[in-house]
Design a protein around this motif. Structure first.
Motif, PDB file in Angstrom:
ATOM      1  N   MET A   1     -56.803  12.911  30.030  1.00 12.77           N
ATOM      2  CA  MET A   1     -57.707  12.004  30.736  1.00 12.77           C
ATOM      3  C   MET A   1     -58.170  10.900  29.797  1.00 12.77           C
ATOM      4  O   MET A   1     -58.516  11.162  28.649  1.00 12.77           O
ATOM      5  CB  MET A   1     -58.926  12.779  31.248  1.00 12.77           C
ATOM      6  N   PRO A   2     -58.211   9.660  30.251  1.00  7.18           N
ATOM      7  CA  PRO A   2     -58.752   8.580  29.432  1.00  7.18           C
ATOM      8  C   PRO A   2     -60.279   8.640  29.407  1.00  7.18           C
ATOM      9  O   PRO A   2     -60.917   9.137  30.340  1.00  7.18           O
ATOM     10  CB  PRO A   2     -58.265   7.320  30.152  1.00  7.18           C
ATOM     11  N   GLY A   3     -60.843   8.122  28.327  1.00  5.05           N
ATOM     12  CA  GLY A   3     -62.285   7.956  28.269  1.00  5.05           C
ATOM     13  C   GLY A   3     -63.083   9.197  27.939  1.00  5.05           C
ATOM     14  O   GLY A   3     -64.309   9.199  28.063  1.00  5.05           O
ATOM     15  N   ILE A   4     -62.435  10.271  27.501  1.00  8.13           N
ATOM     16  CA  ILE A   4     -63.137  11.500  27.125  1.00  8.13           C
ATOM     17  C   ILE A   4     -62.947  11.688  25.620  1.00  8.13           C
ATOM     18  O   ILE A   4     -61.814  11.873  25.149  1.00  8.13           O
ATOM     19  CB  ILE A   4     -62.605  12.723  27.897  1.00  8.13           C
ATOM     20  N   ALA A   5     -64.040  11.647  24.878  1.00  9.72           N
ATOM     21  CA  ALA A   5     -63.950  11.637  23.415  1.00  9.72           C
ATOM     22  C   ALA A   5     -63.156  12.821  22.883  1.00  9.72           C
ATOM     23  O   ALA A   5     -62.285  12.672  22.021  1.00  9.72           O
ATOM     24  CB  ALA A   5     -65.362  11.618  22.815  1.00  9.72           C
ATOM     25  N   GLU A   6     -63.435  14.012  23.389  1.00  9.80           N
ATOM     26  CA  GLU A   6     -62.785  15.216  22.870  1.00  9.80           C
ATOM     27  C   GLU A   6     -61.295  15.273  23.202  1.00  9.80           C
ATOM     28  O   GLU A   6     -60.560  16.056  22.595  1.00  9.80           O
ATOM     29  CB  GLU A   6     -63.483  16.472  23.427  1.00  9.80           C
ATOM     30  N   GLU A   7     -60.836  14.470  24.165  1.00 15.13           N
ATOM     31  CA  GLU A   7     -59.423  14.480  24.545  1.00 15.13           C
ATOM     32  C   GLU A   7     -58.657  13.284  23.984  1.00 15.13           C
ATOM     33  O   GLU A   7     -57.477  13.092  24.303  1.00 15.13           O
ATOM     34  CB  GLU A   7     -59.297  14.494  26.075  1.00 15.13           C
ATOM     35  N   ASN A   8     -59.313  12.488  23.146  1.00 15.75           N
ATOM     36  CA  ASN A   8     -58.704  11.227  22.729  1.00 15.75           C
ATOM     37  C   ASN A   8     -57.392  11.422  21.971  1.00 15.75           C
ATOM     38  O   ASN A   8     -56.457  10.642  22.141  1.00 15.75           O
ATOM     39  CB  ASN A   8     -59.673  10.425  21.859  1.00 15.75           C
ATOM     40  N   TYR A   9     -57.292  12.455  21.128  1.00 10.76           N
ATOM     41  CA  TYR A   9     -56.038  12.683  20.399  1.00 10.76           C
ATOM     42  C   TYR A   9     -54.886  12.864  21.380  1.00 10.76           C
ATOM     43  O   TYR A   9     -53.827  12.232  21.261  1.00 10.76           O
ATOM     44  CB  TYR A   9     -56.153  13.905  19.485  1.00 10.76           C
ATOM     45  N   TRP A  10     -55.073  13.741  22.373  1.00 12.22           N
ATOM     46  CA  TRP A  10     -53.984  14.037  23.307  1.00 12.22           C
ATOM     47  C   TRP A  10     -53.710  12.852  24.218  1.00 12.22           C
ATOM     48  O   TRP A  10     -52.551  12.579  24.560  1.00 12.22           O
ATOM     49  CB  TRP A  10     -54.332  15.292  24.123  1.00 12.22           C
ATOM     50  N   PHE A  11     -54.771  12.139  24.605  1.00 17.17           N
ATOM     51  CA  PHE A  11     -54.581  10.952  25.427  1.00 17.17           C
ATOM     52  C   PHE A  11     -53.725   9.921  24.695  1.00 17.17           C
ATOM     53  O   PHE A  11     -52.764   9.386  25.248  1.00 17.17           O
ATOM     54  CB  PHE A  11     -55.937  10.344  25.810  1.00 17.17           C
ATOM     55  N   ARG A  12     -54.053   9.635  23.432  1.00 17.00           N
ATOM     56  CA  ARG A  12     -53.280   8.635  22.681  1.00 17.00           C
ATOM     57  C   ARG A  12     -51.855   9.116  22.438  1.00 17.00           C
ATOM     58  O   ARG A  12     -50.913   8.312  22.455  1.00 17.00           O
ATOM     59  CB  ARG A  12     -53.965   8.327  21.348  1.00 17.00           C
ATOM     60  N   ARG A  13     -51.695  10.408  22.232  1.00 14.98           N
ATOM     61  CA  ARG A  13     -50.350  10.963  22.009  1.00 14.98           C
ATOM     62  C   ARG A  13     -49.477  10.767  23.249  1.00 14.98           C
ATOM     63  O   ARG A  13     -48.260  10.543  23.133  1.00 14.98           O
ATOM     64  CB  ARG A  13     -50.474  12.442  21.641  1.00 14.98           C
ATOM     65  N   HIS A  14     -50.082  10.822  24.421  1.00 13.99           N
ATOM     66  CA  HIS A  14     -49.339  10.550  25.651  1.00 13.99           C
ATOM     67  C   HIS A  14     -49.165   9.057  25.875  1.00 13.99           C
ATOM     68  O   HIS A  14     -48.086   8.593  26.262  1.00 13.99           O
ATOM     69  CB  HIS A  14     -50.065  11.170  26.849  1.00 13.99           C
ATOM     70  N   GLU A  15     -50.244   8.301  25.638  1.00 12.74           N
ATOM     71  CA  GLU A  15     -50.215   6.862  25.907  1.00 12.74           C
ATOM     72  C   GLU A  15     -49.147   6.145  25.094  1.00 12.74           C
ATOM     73  O   GLU A  15     -48.486   5.222  25.596  1.00 12.74           O
ATOM     74  CB  GLU A  15     -51.588   6.263  25.610  1.00 12.74           C
TER      75      GLU A  15
END
Length: 232
Positions: A1-15
């Motif tokens: 999910m975008p915009g969630i601090a704790e998920e930022n690593y996985w979000f960027r890895r997908h993005e």
């Protein structure tokens, strides 16, 4: 999910995979098969002529339709894509195939809906590093993870010509961040249920797409697999 601090690593890895593969979507009709939250389909829409965002989950499809009105949203089963034969230029399937029970059937559907010369883009966790030494996936929501050679074989057996088989890896800054333990540190917090340490949260929030690289070297040790296959 975008915009969630704790998920930022996985979000960027997908993005970063979406951004790397946008060139294949220029002025194309694109199906994102398994669009999830929809941010990836919206990225693709910046370059594509039309994007059909498809997901099986009713709530998810409704959210995508509200959040990203430029997309054409469908709810449907990836085992039986609700599109006509040879109707799209590109099928994007990022971090989804590992969740499917019938991967061969899904690839047959992708072959069917792609026009001749169309491309199938697939990314997926590398089984050799994501669930090392295990008989079944570490992630309980994954049904079957793939090693590089297994993904290549699946695509070829489905009738595709593999144009690119690469791997996503940490760049130098991520290799050094938290002593190279940024994944392990996040897993430990998730498993324990403990509060996020400030140092870990700060490190995760700092991650950008520039911290990853996609390369064809040493695929077996890559984190995720990135493939582009062509329908002859």
């Amino acid at each position: 999910m975008p915009g969630i601090a704790e998920e930022n690593y996985w979000f960027r890895r997908h993005e970063v995979a979406y951004l790397d593969l946008l060139g294949h979507c220029e002025d194309a009709v694109v199906l994102e098969a398994g669009c999830g939250e929809g941010y990836g389909a919206q990225l693709i829409r910046q370059r594509a002529r039309r994007v059909v965002a498809l997901d099986y989950d009713e709530f998810t499809a409704a959210h995508v339709g509200r959040a990203y009105p430029e997309l054409d949203v469908l709810r449907g089963n990836l085992a039986s894509l609700p599109l006509r034969d040879a109707g799209v230029d590109v099928v994007a399937n990022l971090q989804v195939i590992e969740h499917l029970w019938d991967q061969e059937g899904f690839l047959a559907e992708c072959f069917r809906v792609l026009r001749p010369g169309g491309r199938l883009i697939v990314t997926t966790p590398n089984r050799l590093t994501f669930s090392p030494g295990l008989d079944k996936p570490l992630n309980p929501f994954h049904t079957r993870e793939l090693a590089p050679s297994e993904l290549d074989s699946l695509l070829v057996e489905a009738g595709f010509r593999v144009e690119l088989l690469a791997g996503l890896r940490h760049g130098p800054r991520l290799e050094a961040l938290l002593g190279g333990r940024i994944i392990e540190a996040q897993v430990e917090v998730a498993v324990s249920g403990a509060p996020w340490p400030d140092e870990l949260l700060e490190a995760v929030v700092s991650v950008t797409c520039a911290d990853f690289e996609i390369t064809t070297r040493d695929l077996d040790t890559s984190l995720d697999l990135v493939s582009v296959a062509v329908r002859p």
